[in-house]
Design an enzyme around this catalytic site. Sequence first.
Site, PDB file in Angstrom:
ATOM      1  N   GLY A 135      -3.142  10.932   5.530  1.00 39.89           N
ATOM      2  CA  GLY A 135      -4.537  11.285   5.811  1.00 39.89           C
ATOM      3  C   GLY A 135      -4.808  12.779   5.726  1.00 39.89           C
ATOM      4  O   GLY A 135      -5.920  13.193   5.406  1.00 39.89           O
ATOM      5  N   HIS A 141     -13.238   7.625  21.816  1.00 36.08           N
ATOM      6  CA  HIS A 141     -14.159   6.666  21.199  1.00 36.08           C
ATOM      7  C   HIS A 141     -15.586   6.843  21.714  1.00 36.08           C
ATOM      8  O   HIS A 141     -16.545   6.629  20.968  1.00 36.08           O
ATOM      9  CB  HIS A 141     -13.649   5.235  21.408  1.00 36.08           C
ATOM     10  CG  HIS A 141     -12.379   4.956  20.649  1.00 36.08           C
ATOM     11  ND1 HIS A 141     -11.497   3.966  20.974  1.00 36.08           N
ATOM     12  CD2 HIS A 141     -11.835   5.581  19.563  1.00 36.08           C
ATOM     13  CE1 HIS A 141     -10.476   3.977  20.135  1.00 36.08           C
ATOM     14  NE2 HIS A 141     -10.657   4.958  19.270  1.00 36.08           N
ATOM     15  N   GLU A 199      -4.224   5.137   6.565  1.00 33.85           N
ATOM     16  CA  GLU A 199      -3.205   4.666   7.510  1.00 33.85           C
ATOM     17  C   GLU A 199      -1.896   4.500   6.746  1.00 33.85           C
ATOM     18  O   GLU A 199      -1.856   3.842   5.707  1.00 33.85           O
ATOM     19  CB  GLU A 199      -3.644   3.341   8.149  1.00 33.85           C
ATOM     20  CG  GLU A 199      -2.586   2.665   9.007  1.00 33.85           C
ATOM     21  CD  GLU A 199      -1.991   3.560  10.102  1.00 33.85           C
ATOM     22  OE1 GLU A 199      -2.736   4.218  10.822  1.00 33.85           O
ATOM     23  OE2 GLU A 199      -0.739   3.594  10.201  1.00 33.85           O
ATOM     24  N   SER A 250     -10.796   3.146  16.115  1.00 31.90           N
ATOM     25  CA  SER A 250     -11.804   3.995  15.473  1.00 31.90           C
ATOM     26  C   SER A 250     -12.366   3.424  14.165  1.00 31.90           C
ATOM     27  O   SER A 250     -13.582   3.506  13.945  1.00 31.90           O
ATOM     28  CB  SER A 250     -11.251   5.410  15.264  1.00 31.90           C
ATOM     29  OG  SER A 250     -10.010   5.388  14.614  1.00 31.90           O
ATOM     30  N   ASP A 263      -6.861  12.128  14.131  1.00 33.32           N
ATOM     31  CA  ASP A 263      -6.247  11.571  15.344  1.00 33.32           C
ATOM     32  C   ASP A 263      -4.772  11.244  15.075  1.00 33.32           C
ATOM     33  O   ASP A 263      -4.371  10.081  15.087  1.00 33.32           O
ATOM     34  CB  ASP A 263      -7.047  10.299  15.702  1.00 33.32           C
ATOM     35  CG  ASP A 263      -6.556   9.628  16.967  1.00 33.32           C
ATOM     36  OD1 ASP A 263      -5.894  10.298  17.785  1.00 33.32           O
ATOM     37  OD2 ASP A 263      -6.850   8.430  17.134  1.00 33.32           O
TER      38      ASP A 263
HETATM   39  N1  SAM Z   1      -7.566   6.609  15.232  1.00 37.41           N
HETATM   40  C1  SAM Z   1      -7.069   5.367  15.819  1.00 37.41           C
HETATM   41  C2  SAM Z   1      -8.020   4.909  16.879  1.00 37.41           C
HETATM   42  O1  SAM Z   1      -8.646   5.754  17.547  1.00 37.41           O
HETATM   43  O2  SAM Z   1      -8.181   3.703  17.042  1.00 37.41           O
HETATM   44  C3  SAM Z   1      -5.683   5.547  16.373  1.00 37.41           C
HETATM   45  C4  SAM Z   1      -4.722   6.187  15.435  1.00 37.41           C
HETATM   46  S1  SAM Z   1      -3.111   6.425  16.033  1.00 37.41           S
HETATM   47  C5  SAM Z   1      -3.278   7.651  17.235  1.00 37.41           C
HETATM   48  C6  SAM Z   1      -2.374   7.301  14.706  1.00 37.41           C
HETATM   49  C7  SAM Z   1      -2.099   6.445  13.472  1.00 37.41           C
HETATM   50  O3  SAM Z   1      -1.775   7.331  12.395  1.00 37.41           O
HETATM   51  C8  SAM Z   1      -0.935   5.493  13.574  1.00 37.41           C
HETATM   52  O4  SAM Z   1      -1.379   4.194  13.266  1.00 37.41           O
HETATM   53  C9  SAM Z   1       0.087   5.983  12.522  1.00 37.41           C
HETATM   54  O5  SAM Z   1       0.774   4.932  11.872  1.00 37.41           O
HETATM   55  C10 SAM Z   1      -0.809   6.717  11.565  1.00 37.41           C
HETATM   56  N2  SAM Z   1      -0.197   7.812  10.792  1.00 37.41           N
HETATM   57  C11 SAM Z   1       0.839   8.620  11.143  1.00 37.41           C
HETATM   58  N3  SAM Z   1       0.979   9.620  10.238  1.00 37.41           N
HETATM   59  C12 SAM Z   1      -0.001   9.439   9.312  1.00 37.41           C
HETATM   60  C13 SAM Z   1      -0.416  10.167   8.172  1.00 37.41           C
HETATM   61  N4  SAM Z   1       0.211  11.288   7.781  1.00 37.41           N
HETATM   62  N5  SAM Z   1      -1.477   9.712   7.467  1.00 37.41           N
HETATM   63  C14 SAM Z   1      -2.146   8.586   7.846  1.00 37.41           C
HETATM   64  N6  SAM Z   1      -1.807   7.859   8.917  1.00 37.41           N
HETATM   65  C15 SAM Z   1      -0.758   8.290   9.662  1.00 37.41           C
END
Ligand code: SAM
Length: 303
Positions: A162, A19, A136, A118, A182
Amino acid sequence: MLSYRHAFHAGNPADCLKHAALVFCLAYLARKETPFFCADTHAGAGLYALDEGFAALNREWEQGIGRLYAAEKQNAPGQILPAMLRRYLELVTGSAAPLLTAPVLPSASTKPAPYPGSPEIIRRMLRSRDTAVCFELHPGDFAALDTLLRRDRRITVRQEDGFGGLLGFLPPPCRRGLILIDPPYEVKDDYHLLPETLSRAFKRFSTGTYIVWYPLMRSSPAPELPLELTALCTSCGPRGSYCRVELYTAPPDAPPLNSPRGMYGSGLVIRNPPWTLKAALEAALPYLAEIFSGDWLLQWEEA
Ligand code: SAM
């Protein structure tokens, strides 16, 4: 399988590094008047209560943002908070954050303020002319994210994959932007989909700034990923600058018992980083390593 919930980890040392880099790179984009675009391919819930629910179980934030906040308050001699970390802390805890009413590490009588993930960091840093998209997949985290952001006309929120969804937004019409990737790496597919997506994204939008987060773990395929990512930076699309940043919070052979999947730290590969990031990281990484009792690495490659 979607078992990963970022709330368990919100505000931990990995979040601090990721971050702080995100805030720095967005602030750099905002130095020009022209609009920019931001994509967050794996967004999470967006805002995390630290004193309840998942975050209160392992209290990982106490080892991350809690320590950073405490170090800044103590202001030890010779320990001036580096500017990159000050800007991040201000965004997370300060007056620029209308949702926050108290510092994240409160006195005994106050509640800790919610920690911004994020998408909420991006929301706080967008100007009226900038736009963003957040993806998400998890139904619970998507519902929270949608509630947080749906009234903001600058931001599109999608309950979609994503990796696949990103490519439809590239290149952005404004031709300036930052992509945060991420993934949770809870399924092996993430390790294949990430390089595949990046190689296509680099070709479509070669001038964008890309921040890719990865965990440091001894079990395969995690150790191979950083080299694969840096190789992509030089082989896909026009050659750009890149850096590899790692923060070690434990020895590789002795990860903390409560660490998810034996993680001993985390890293970022950043393609087309702002040139000013190098000096900022050279100041911030030793500070973080000291307060997290760890070590750090910075590899910087010019185009
Ligand atoms: N980027 C966030 C932050 O820094 O606050 C944290 C994200 S966390 C590491 C990863 C997230 O991706 C989870 O909430 C999960 O449910 C989601 N996720 C998993 N596979 C995904 C995909 N293929 N596309 C979108 N989201 C996904």
